[in-house]
Design a protein around this motif. Structure first.
Motif, short mmCIF file in Angstrom:
data_model
loop_
_atom_site.label_atom_id
_atom_site.label_comp_id
_atom_site.label_asym_id
_atom_site.label_seq_id
_atom_site.Cartn_x
_atom_site.Cartn_y
_atom_site.Cartn_z
N LYS A 191 -11.16 4.37 7.93
CA LYS A 191 -11.81 5.65 7.64
C LYS A 191 -13.21 5.64 8.25
O LYS A 191 -13.88 4.61 8.22
N LEU A 223 -4.40 12.04 3.66
CA LEU A 223 -4.28 11.44 2.33
C LEU A 223 -4.93 10.05 2.29
O LEU A 223 -5.56 9.69 1.30
N ASP A 224 -4.75 9.30 3.35
CA ASP A 224 -5.34 7.96 3.43
C ASP A 224 -5.26 7.49 4.87
O ASP A 224 -4.52 8.06 5.69
N THR A 282 -0.76 11.66 6.21
CA THR A 282 -1.11 13.06 5.93
C THR A 282 0.02 13.75 5.18
O THR A 282 1.15 13.23 5.11
N ILE A 305 -2.61 6.69 9.94
CA ILE A 305 -3.16 7.72 9.06
C ILE A 305 -2.01 8.42 8.35
O ILE A 305 -1.03 8.83 8.99
N ILE A 360 0.85 -1.19 0.00
CA ILE A 360 0.00 0.00 0.00
C ILE A 360 0.88 1.24 0.00
O ILE A 360 2.09 1.17 0.23
N TRP A 361 0.27 2.36 -0.26
CA TRP A 361 0.92 3.67 -0.16
C TRP A 361 2.25 3.71 -0.91
O TRP A 361 3.31 4.04 -0.35
N PRO A 388 -10.20 11.22 3.65
CA PRO A 388 -9.24 11.93 2.80
C PRO A 388 -9.71 13.35 2.49
O PRO A 388 -10.88 13.59 2.21
#
Length: 467
Positions: A131, A126-127, A119, A117, A66-67, A144
Motif C-alpha cells: 500500500k 479492499l486490500d 478489489t 491488489i 491472508i484474505w 483501501p
C-alpha cells in the motif's frame, strides 16, 4: 516477463475454474490453494513476475494465511490487460444471503516492485500487499477504499507468436514458468540469501575477533594482580616520601621473599594517594575478574570457531534446517540460533517423524516458537517444570497413538517429576501454542490440548523401544 508469454499463459488457462480453499503469502510469492489440490502461484519477485498453476504444491516453509474472505470463492476467469502486464483474476462467491459477490485479484506483474491488489466488483480497493499514498508515489495511490487505477508506464506490449519449444524445452507456457521459478529464480534467491548470510556472519566474526583481542588484554592485566598489590603496598608505606609530579618511584618490595627493589610507575598528574587508589582498584579488578575473563575468553573462542564453520557451510549452501534464519539476518542472531540448535536433543525416527527436546528456557523458546511448525505436536509436563518436547511431522502425517504415548513418557522424564509415576502430561499441536508478548523465555500458553498420565521414560529407553 515478456508480455507475449503472459498472454500465451492466459490463453492456456481459458476455461480453467476452481474453488479457492485458502490464500497463502510467502516471501515474493502469493499462492491460491484450490480444493482440487492445485495451487495458482503468483510470483512477485523483484527479478521477474508471472503466474503458474502447479499440482501438489508443497512449500518448504509455512505460509501466512491472508484474505480469508476469498475462501470458498470460485475462480471463474483469468485475463490480461491489453496494454500492460496486468493479470485480472475474477472471483465469485455466494454469501449467507444467497447473493453473488464478485472480486478481482489484480496482479501487477511489473518488476522491480510487483503487487497484488484485491478489489470488489466496482474496482474499489479492499486490500493490497503493498500500500502507498501520493507521498510514496506521486502518480497514484493504492489504499483501501479508493478506486483502483492502473499504473502509468511507457510499456508497449510486443505481440509476438510464442512457438514451442520454450527456452528450457517445455511444451507449454505454464511448464516453462514452473521451470523458471524453481530452476532460476529460486536458485538466484538462495544465492543472494547465502551472500547476505555470509556478509552478516563475517561482520560478526570481525566483532568477535576484536572482542577477543580486548579480552586478551584484560587477561594480561588480570594476571598482573600480584604486581598491582605490590605497588599498592609499597606506595602505602612510602606516602610521606612522595610528592605529586613524579613519573616513577623505586622501593623495596616487602611482599617479595628476596626483598628486591621494585620500580613503580606513577601518573604525575595525580597525587600519591590517588596513585595508591588506582593500584588498589586495578588489583581488586584483576583479582575478581580473572576467572570471569577466562570464562568469557573460552566462550568467545567457541563462538569464533562456530561462526567459521557456519561461514563455510553458508558458502556451500549447506546451512542445517535447524538453524532458523531471521527475517533480517544478523550474524549475532544466526550464531545464537545455531548454538541453540546444537543444544537441542534430536531423535530421528524415520522419514516422517523426528523428536526434538529443549531442556532449558531459551532452547524451549527457540524450539517451540521458531523451529516447530503448526502441524507438529507439542508435549509438556503439567504442573511440574520441564522440557518442551516437539514431535516433528516431516510429511504432515498423523502420528500413531503409540508414538504419542512415547513422547508423553519423554515429557514426563524431562521434568521435575522424572522419578514419579503417573505424571500428568498435556499435548496439542503447535498451532494451538502461543507465546504471550514480553513473556520470559520458555513461557507459553496453549489450548485444545489432551491430558494423559505418563510413565517417565528416558531417551535411551525410547530409542530402544523404537528400534
Amino acid at each position: 516477463m515478456k508480455y507475449s508469454y503472459l498472454k500465451q499463459w492466459t490463453q492456456e488457462m481459458i476455461g480453467y475454474q476452481a474453488v479457492i480453499e485458502s490464500v497463502l503469502l510467502f516471501p515474493e510469492l502469493l499462492v491460491l490453494q484450490t480444493k482440487d489440490k492445485k495451487a495458482l502461484c503468483i510470483v512477485l519477485s523483484k527479478r521477474d513476475a508471472f503466474i503458474f498453476l502447479q499440482d501438489n504444491f508443497h512449500p518448504p516453509q509455512e505460509g501466512k494465511k491472508i484474505w480469508q474472505k476469498l475462501n470458498n470463492c470460485h475462480l471463474t476467469g483469468i485475463s490480461l490487460a491489453e496494454n500492460d502486464r496486468l493479470a485480472y483474476l475474477e472471483l465469485q462467491q455466494r454469501d449467507i444471503y444467497q447473493q453473488n459477490k464478485k472480486y478481482f485479484l489484480i496482479a501487477e506483474l511489473m518488476p522491480p516492485q510487483p503487487n497484488a491488489i484485491l478489489t470488489d466488483s466496482e474496482l474499489h480497493i479492499l486490500d493490497a500487499l503493498h500500500k502507498y499514498s501520493y507521498a510514496d508515489n506521486p502518480q497514484r495511490q493504492i489504499l483501501p477504499g479508493l478506486v483502483y487505477t492502473a499504473p502509468k508506464t511507457s510499456f508497449q506490449p510486443i505481440l509476438e507468436e510464442v512457438k514451442s519449444p520454450y527456452p528450457d524445452g517445455s511444451t507449454t507456457c505454464n511448464d516453462y514458468f514452473i521451470h523458471l521459478y524453481y530452476n532460476k529464480l529460486k536458485q538466484e534467491e538462495e544465492a543472494e540469501n547465502g551472500q547476505k548470510i555470509c556478509t552478516a556472519l563475517k561482520k560478526e566474526l570481525q566483532k568477535l575477533q576484536k572482542k577477543r583481542e580486548k579480552l586478551k588484554q584484560d587477561l594480561t592485566n588480570a594476571e598482573k594482580a600480584d604486581f598491582w598489590l605490590a605497588c599498592a603496598e609499597c606506595l602505602k608505606t612510602n606516602l610521606h616520601n612522595l610528592k605529586t609530579g613524579r613519573e616513577s618511584f623505586t622501593a623495596i618490595n616487602y611482599l617479595d621473599p628476596a626483598l628486591q627493589e621494585i620500580e613503580i610507575p606513577l601518573q604525575k598528574d595525580k597525587s600519591p594517594q590517588e596513585n595508591l587508589q588506582s593500584y588498589l582498584k586495578k588489583y581488586h579488578k584483576a583479582k575478581n575478574g580473572l576467572q570471569i575473563i577466562t570464562k568469557n575468553l573460552a566462550q568467545t573462542d567457541a563462538e569464533i570457531e562456530k561462526i567459521k564453520n557456519l561461514i563455510a557451510q553458508a558458502e556451500k549452501g549447506e546451512l542445517p534446517d535447524s538453524v532458523i534464519l531471521p527475517s533480517k539476518p544478523t550474524g549475532h542472531k544466526i550464531v545464537q540460533n545455531a548454538i541453540l540448535a546444537d543444544k537441542i536433543l534430536k531423535l530421528k525416527i524415520n522419514d516422517e517423524f523426528q523428536i526434538l527436546i529443549g531442556r532449558r528456557a531459551k532452547e524451549n523458546d527457540y524450539l517451540t516458537t521458531q523451529l516447530a511448525r503448526p502441524y507438529d505436536y507439542w508435549f509438556h509436563c503439567r504442573i511440574y517444570h520441564g522440557a518442551h518436547i516437539v514431535l516433528k511431522c516431516l510429511k504432515k502425517t498423523e502420528p500413531s497413538p503409540q508414538l504419542i504415548e512415547l513422547c508423553c513418557n519423554l515429557a514426563a522424564w524431562f521434568s521435575k517429576a522424572k522419578f514419579s509415576t503417573n505424571v500428568p502430561v498435556d499435548y496439542t499441536q503447535i498451532r494451538y501454542v502461543r507465546k504471550p508478548r514480553k513473556s520470559p523465555p520458555g513461557f507459553v500458553t496453549y489450548k485444545n490440548f489432551k491430558s494423559v498420565f505418563a510413565t517417565p521414560m528416558s531417551l535411551k529407553e525410547v530409542r530402544e523401544k523404537l528400534s
